[in-house]
Motif scaffolding. Structure first.
Motif, mmCIF file in Angstrom:
data_model
loop_
_atom_site.group_PDB
_atom_site.id
_atom_site.type_symbol
_atom_site.label_atom_id
_atom_site.label_comp_id
_atom_site.label_asym_id
_atom_site.label_seq_id
_atom_site.Cartn_x
_atom_site.Cartn_y
_atom_site.Cartn_z
ATOM 1 N N THR A 1 5.524 4.105 -0.966
ATOM 2 C CA THR A 1 4.746 3.019 -1.568
ATOM 3 C C THR A 1 5.410 1.688 -1.254
ATOM 4 O O THR A 1 6.555 1.443 -1.664
ATOM 5 N N GLY B 1 0.812 -1.216 0.000
ATOM 6 C CA GLY B 1 0.000 0.000 0.000
ATOM 7 C C GLY B 1 0.839 1.256 0.000
ATOM 8 O O GLY B 1 2.074 1.214 0.088
ATOM 9 N N GLN B 2 0.176 2.382 -0.091
ATOM 10 C CA GLN B 2 0.824 3.693 -0.088
ATOM 11 C C GLN B 2 0.311 4.499 1.099
ATOM 12 O O GLN B 2 -0.855 4.391 1.475
ATOM 13 N N ASP C 1 10.276 3.712 -1.282
ATOM 14 C CA ASP C 1 9.715 2.371 -1.481
ATOM 15 C C ASP C 1 9.660 1.544 -0.201
ATOM 16 O O ASP C 1 9.340 0.353 -0.231
ATOM 17 N N LYS D 1 5.346 10.705 0.573
ATOM 18 C CA LYS D 1 4.646 9.502 0.141
ATOM 19 C C LYS D 1 5.618 8.320 0.104
ATOM 20 O O LYS D 1 6.741 8.425 -0.388
ATOM 21 N N TYR E 1 3.738 2.500 8.648
ATOM 22 C CA TYR E 1 2.581 2.026 7.877
ATOM 23 C C TYR E 1 1.700 1.141 8.761
ATOM 24 O O TYR E 1 0.473 1.280 8.790
ATOM 25 N N THR F 1 5.476 -1.983 -2.093
ATOM 26 C CA THR F 1 5.014 -2.734 -3.262
ATOM 27 C C THR F 1 4.740 -4.207 -2.970
ATOM 28 O O THR F 1 4.144 -4.890 -3.801
#
Length: 354
Positions: free
Chosen positions: A159, A139-140, A302, A157, A229, A161
């Motif tokens: 992300t 998710g981002q 990332d 931001k 996250y 993967t």
């Protein structure tokens, strides 16, 4: 931000070169003596000890996968065969078809299905001594904060993967002491259900090495991005429950009961965040894999570990039970020397999902 430094002490691992006599490991096998500390033999012995009383063939299959020529391989194979034989139903006689009846067509072999990846939110447990994990999807999210401490800036931001799994709880003293029982970690003095603390980043690497060998899975610390996250649980607010402190949501000195100054509450004493994870805020500071940087300028986008050659200062996240509400926000971060133990520092584990 500041963080209290407690006295550093050296914990000398107890010698176990003294004779212990024969130790009965199973009904079928006895071994005499000891094996070298942190050796492959010791890791294999710890693995076998964790499954030797299991009633699940999959545990012995996992042992054989990790140690196909191990000292318990023959015994593991015999137990698998015995369990499979016990699970096979006794065939019953069926009447022969009448002469005029057409012979039944042979059944088609069942297609072999690929093992599906764990669903997001699924709970995983790789071995008896392993901490339970929660699988999280890729998710981002926005990492950091432009309104909190300067070290949390700039908000950016990230992300992720690939999916990964992270500890449902912080590693407890009881789980840590399974490593101590195998002579691969120093023993914790905390109660079994309490989060283990007073462990350095370097100590944690020893635990992860032992746990990986015991489980057959590549355990590691979460990256700093993975940790945040997970802590946010899909939310964008200061805390996972909102933008204002709510009593009873976290273990800190301004967060309401249960709280005591001398020690954190037992793991899981407070409710889980939207991802099903407990104690991401407060309780104990949690080590992550990243080297400390004073801000997020040039941070990877990332979610990988942001490391440096010969790094000696690592990131800790989440605050502890001794801090106030300002430290409970999901973006809270600080640093600590990787070789230093502190009574407020603990961790949770992570691993990749295949």
């Amino acid at each position: 931000m500041w963080h209290t430094l407690l006295l550093v002490f050296v914990l000398i691992a107890p010698s176990f070169a003294t004779a212990r006599g024969q130790q009965a490991l199973t009904d079928d096998i006895k071994l005499a003596g000891v094996v070298p500390k942190n050796s492959a033999e010791q890791f294999e012995l710890a693995f076998w000890e964790s499954i030797k009383d299991s009633n699940h063939a999959s545990d012995y299959e996992a042992y054989l996968k990790a140690y196909p020529k191990g000292r318990f391989a023959v015994l593991a194979q015999a137990r698998i065969a015995r369990m499979r034989a016990a699970a096979t139903p006794t065939p019953t006689a069926t009447p022969a078809p009448a002469p005029s009846a057409a012979p039944p067509s042979a059944p088609k072999p069942a297609a072999k299905l690929a093992q599906p990846a764990p669903a997001a939110g699924a709970e995983l447990k790789d071995c008896a001594a392993c901490p339970p994990l929660i699988s999280l999807p890729a998710g981002q999210f926005t990492m950091g904060s432009n309104t909190s401490d300067p070290s949390e800036r700039p908000a950016h931001k990230v992300t992720l993967t690939t999916s990964f799994a992270i500890g449902k709880y912080e590693v407890t003293a009881g789980q840590w002491n399974a490593c101590a029982d195998a002579r691969a970690c120093q023993r914790s003095a905390q109660a079994n259900e309490a989060p283990v603390r007073d462990v350095s980043w370097d100590d944690v690497q020893q635990y992860l090495k032992w746990l990986s060998a015991t489980s057959g899975q590549p355990y590691r610390l979460p990256t700093e991005a993975e940790w945040e996250y997970a802590a946010r649980g899909g939310t964008t607010t200061a805390y996972w429950w909102g933008d204002k402190l709510v009593p009873g949501k976290a273990n800190c000195k301004e967060c309401g009961p249960p709280w005591q100054v001398g020690a954190p509450a037992n793991a899981g004493s407070f409710g889980a965040n939207p991802f099903g994870l407990h104690d991401m805020n407060g309780s104990v500071w949690e080590w992550v894999s990243d080297c400390w940087h004073s801000g997020f300028k040039d941070a990877p986008a990332d979610g990988r570990t942001w490391d440096e050659p010969n790094c000696t200062v690592r990131v800790i996240r989440g605050g502890s039970w001794r801090e106030g509400a300002v430290y409970m926000v999901s973006s809270t971060r600080f640093k600590y020397d990787a070789s230093v133990r502190n009574g407020q520092n603990g961790f949770r584990v992570a691993r990749n999902l295949k």
